[in-house]
Write an enzyme that holds these catalytic residues in place. Structure first.
Site, short mmCIF file in Angstrom:
data_model
loop_
_atom_site.label_atom_id
_atom_site.label_comp_id
_atom_site.label_asym_id
_atom_site.label_seq_id
_atom_site.Cartn_x
_atom_site.Cartn_y
_atom_site.Cartn_z
N CYS A 170 -2.23 8.12 4.81
CA CYS A 170 -2.22 7.71 3.40
C CYS A 170 -3.53 8.10 2.72
O CYS A 170 -3.61 8.14 1.51
CB CYS A 170 -1.96 6.22 3.25
SG CYS A 170 -2.96 5.22 4.34
N GLU B 23 0.90 -1.15 0.00
CA GLU B 23 0.00 0.00 0.00
C GLU B 23 0.93 1.19 0.00
O GLU B 23 1.67 1.40 0.95
CB GLU B 23 -0.90 -0.08 1.24
CG GLU B 23 -2.07 0.85 1.20
CD GLU B 23 -1.75 2.16 1.89
OE1 GLU B 23 -1.13 3.03 1.23
OE2 GLU B 23 -2.11 2.30 3.06
#
Lengths: 493, 493
Positions: free
Chosen positions: B277, B240
């Site tokens: 994020c 990720e």
């Protein structure tokens, strides 16, 4: 030099110029067309199921032409190819049923709730098509794993447009089935085909392509895997690359039904002239059994047969020659006076203690190696050195439990399917099938055969706090399409 | 030079030598220990669920020490870190419940049947642990995505031993939670930890490691992805990698509740000093709205804050400087006189027509870019140029349907989660969550947050014609462990 030729393995001669290598501009056009395919194809499951059925019906309707073309290009024989077409259309219809059912969407709804971390919003998740998929069909299944085979069926079922790289062993078959499928009503861009090795490399690297399905050799698959991984935006590469498929016969099984096992083994490793990815390539036998003689005697009766193409023939001959250097030739089949690309069955033997890397490489074609073991310790030691494989097979005696359990314990981490008292050739198209395994058997944790193979071409998409009217129908509160969903942790149907 | 230092971001000074870089021999020992971890850990779900609960309880029992250590190393603040620890232990317990429930095993049984291709044998399939997993925790979630965070919890739940690469931003926290987890009774080899960048590269390439979970930067993640793909036996790399997280405000939404949106936006992009994020990095606003002024006014009141480490600070400063060259600085936060690694909120603006690649790169830290659009055509054109992201957010007016639907249609192919009238920060740990997206958001079609993240560390294993006594209990005919299964196409519970 750019001609794509349809070659008859029975003569080795080209019988048709199917077309020419697809150039870079045409590849780009095909991939862009896939990316522009109507969104409806991915969104409307009812319409997509209808189209899959229409394609299956159209293929069945042209059965004779398809089987003739495939037989001319592969020499696999009409009965086998007729069965393969049945498998192809069964697969399309089975996947259409899965599309209609909707369970494969893995729809999950979690209503707003309080959690130890504070309030949680409404969240709804389902799987959506990953986007255009490149499919490389297999040489050895011109229909069931060809241009309209398993990977294409799975990608279409998922709602993904497909660009097929036609296999050089059967370009005319590929062209024919794609024409038939498109004439059956697939929307523009949903199914395209390209020809030639450069075009294959191009589609794997094209920005519009979002995943690759591949069935073929370790070398070719690895090269394409590496291209997919090196893209500016890496994409999943689902490769099924071949396998050694160990078979273990316990002393009890050998004693109880050695002749049956010998007959089954020879039938299995020479089926389709040994051109199966599940062909048993290493067979572990107790050293004192008469099984070696029984296998050798049966092999001597099996005639030579045609191989798929000149490359398969050259590869098989090279591999048999290598095996001859690292194992003892035990018997070979009845050499027939055939023209074309011919392979003659061959069986070798080697003591378990001498089984090394040279013996543990796949021979694509009708060859297998009998590995003799003197005791359980040497057997387990040898099994511990095996590379990963699609399958492992155990033949156990009636009521025997301890040794078989130890064998499974030793083998299970390195295979995808464990077969009991049978042979690994024959891969049923069903939900409980797994066709795959740790590398080099495959490059994916997902199966390439059966209903769950559709999962490879889907990705999750979550909707947070979204008005009902703006949700896909599959996620609306009232479940208007009546699909199975998990709601607040409980399955609903 | 080989020391692993725990650094206080509030001073920039090292406060502890946690240890030294793990050398190649020790890395090998950790990975081998993982491979030798007792098979029972992967096979006995009841025992594994018990262990996950024990680890969660042990972490809760040392709450103060953990939060103190993490706060000293990350300066994220005790309240936030206490919440993060709650999330960490909630996650472990939620995954333990999934392990107990057994639905995640996707058990499927197909009894022998006749098919159009002939008889089909008994086939039973379930998911099994993939093997030892390497986990790279995130800088910005020292607990919930740290050494005992989401990836580790998912891998352990799947039944896989884990080798953690401690993040350089919080090595003392990593060491502490691993010690606590091991003291809680994890079997030998099930959880190890290594330190230093060379050790990270080593574990990705170690033969015993079968998958990688990673949360971090695009550059670091891509480098490790490439190592995983280049192995002799490539393994799945679940990365990720960060995201620009576009937010679109329609003219109707801006007119209806501009002030609320401005307040929510500023709170979201400065949360945790912008180190999420899912931080909104590009915010599309109608050019005529007063929203820009409202956002600027709010940003000026937000004080500077600490960043996680010196590299994050250097990266943020470089990125803010680049943004200043390609967008108009609109406002910055209230500079506080702080020592250590400091970042000051910054907001920029750029017309949609001028939004180029320089603006579309993530700034990790408290910065965002307001992109102004004069009309729908320019908005849609700009959205069409966006890179893939973890999330996309739509703020629509009450009852507005047409424009929001067009926005979702434009964005859905390139994101993993669509948020309505909210903000993307805040990722609920639940079954319906998807945290991931097309590259560069992630390198996987699977989520890294929520119950379904366990799927990443499992692979199917099929059993053909296997005696009941030789099957795993989950696949035995009588279903002694009472797990949900699909039998002959029908769900059973």
């Amino acid at each position: 030099v750019n001609d794509i030729l349809s070659v008859d393995p029975r003569t080795g001669a080209a019988v048709e110029v199917v077309g020419s290598q697809t150039d870079a501009g045409e590849v780009d056009a095909r991939c862009r067309a896939a990316a522009r395919a109507p969104r409806r194809f991915g969104a409307d499951r009812a319409e997509r199921a209808r189209l899959l059925h229409a394609v299956a019906d159209a293929l069945d309707g042209r059965r004779e032409a398809i089987v003739d073309t495939a037989d001319r290009e592969t020499a696999l024989g009409r009965p086998r190819l007729a069965g393969e077409l049945t498998r192809t259309t069964y697969q399309l219809r089975l996947f259409a049923e899965a599309v209609t059912h909707g369970g494969y969407l893995e729809a999950i709804i979690d209503h707003p709730a309080d959690t130890p971390m504070g309030p949680r919003p409404d969240l709804r998740r389902m799987l959506v098509p990953i986007g255009p998929v490149a499919v490389f069909g297999a040489a050895n299944f011109p229909l069931a794993f060809g241009a309209l085979g398993g990977d294409t069926a799975a990608a279409l079922a998922a709602g993904c447009p497909v660009v097929v790289k036609a296999h050089p062993s059967h370009p005319a078959t590929s062209r024919l089935v794609v024409e038939i499928a498109n004439a059956a009503g697939l929307p523009p861009g949903v199914l395209g085909v390209v020809y030639g090795q450069p075009a294959g490399a191009d589609i794997v690297q094209h920005p519009a392509i979002r995943a690759v399905g591949f069935t073929g050799s370790l070398r070719g698959g690895r090269a394409l895997h590496d291209l997919a991984a090196a893209r500016p935006d890496p994409i999943p590469f689902y490769g099924e690359l071949g396998s050694i498929n160990p078979v273990v016969v316990t002393p009890a099984a050998a004693a109880e039904r050695g002749d049956d096992i010998a007959a089954g083994l020879v039938a299995s490793f020479t089926l389709g002239n040994g051109q199966f990815c599940t062909k048993p390539g290493l067979v572990f036998l107790p050293v004192e059994a008469d099984l070696l003689d029984a296998v050798a005697a049966l092999v001597r009766q099996v005639p030579s047969g045609w191989l798929l193409d000149g490359r398969v023939q050259a590869g098989f001959e090279a591999r048999v020659s290598e095996l001859g250097e690292h194992a003892t030739p035990l018997a070979h089949g009845r050499a027939a006076e055939l023209a074309g690309f011919v392979g003659t069955p061959a069986v070798f033997s080697v003591p378990a203690s001498a089984m090394d890397g040279n013996v543990m490489e796949e021979a694509f074609g009708p060859a297998t190696v009998l590995v003799t073991y003197p005791d359980t310790a040497e057997l387990i030691d040898a099994l511990g050195r095996l590379p990963a494989a699609l399958t492992a097979t155990v033949h156990a005696g009636a009521g025997e439990t301890q040794l078989p359990a130890l064998l499974v314990e030793t083998l299970r981490d390195r295979v995808g399917r464990i077969v009991w008292n049978g042979f690994p050739t024959g891969v049923a198209v069903t939900a409980a099938m797994h066709h795959g395994g740790p590398y080099p058997a495959s490059t994916s944790i997902h199966t390439s055969v059966g209903v769950t193979s559709i999962r490879r071409f889907l990705r999750p998409l979550a909707f947070q706090s979204t008005p009902d009217s703006q949700l896909p129908p599959e996620l609306r509160e009232a479940n208007p399409l009546r699909i199975p969903r998990q709601v607040d942790g409980r399955p609903t149907t």
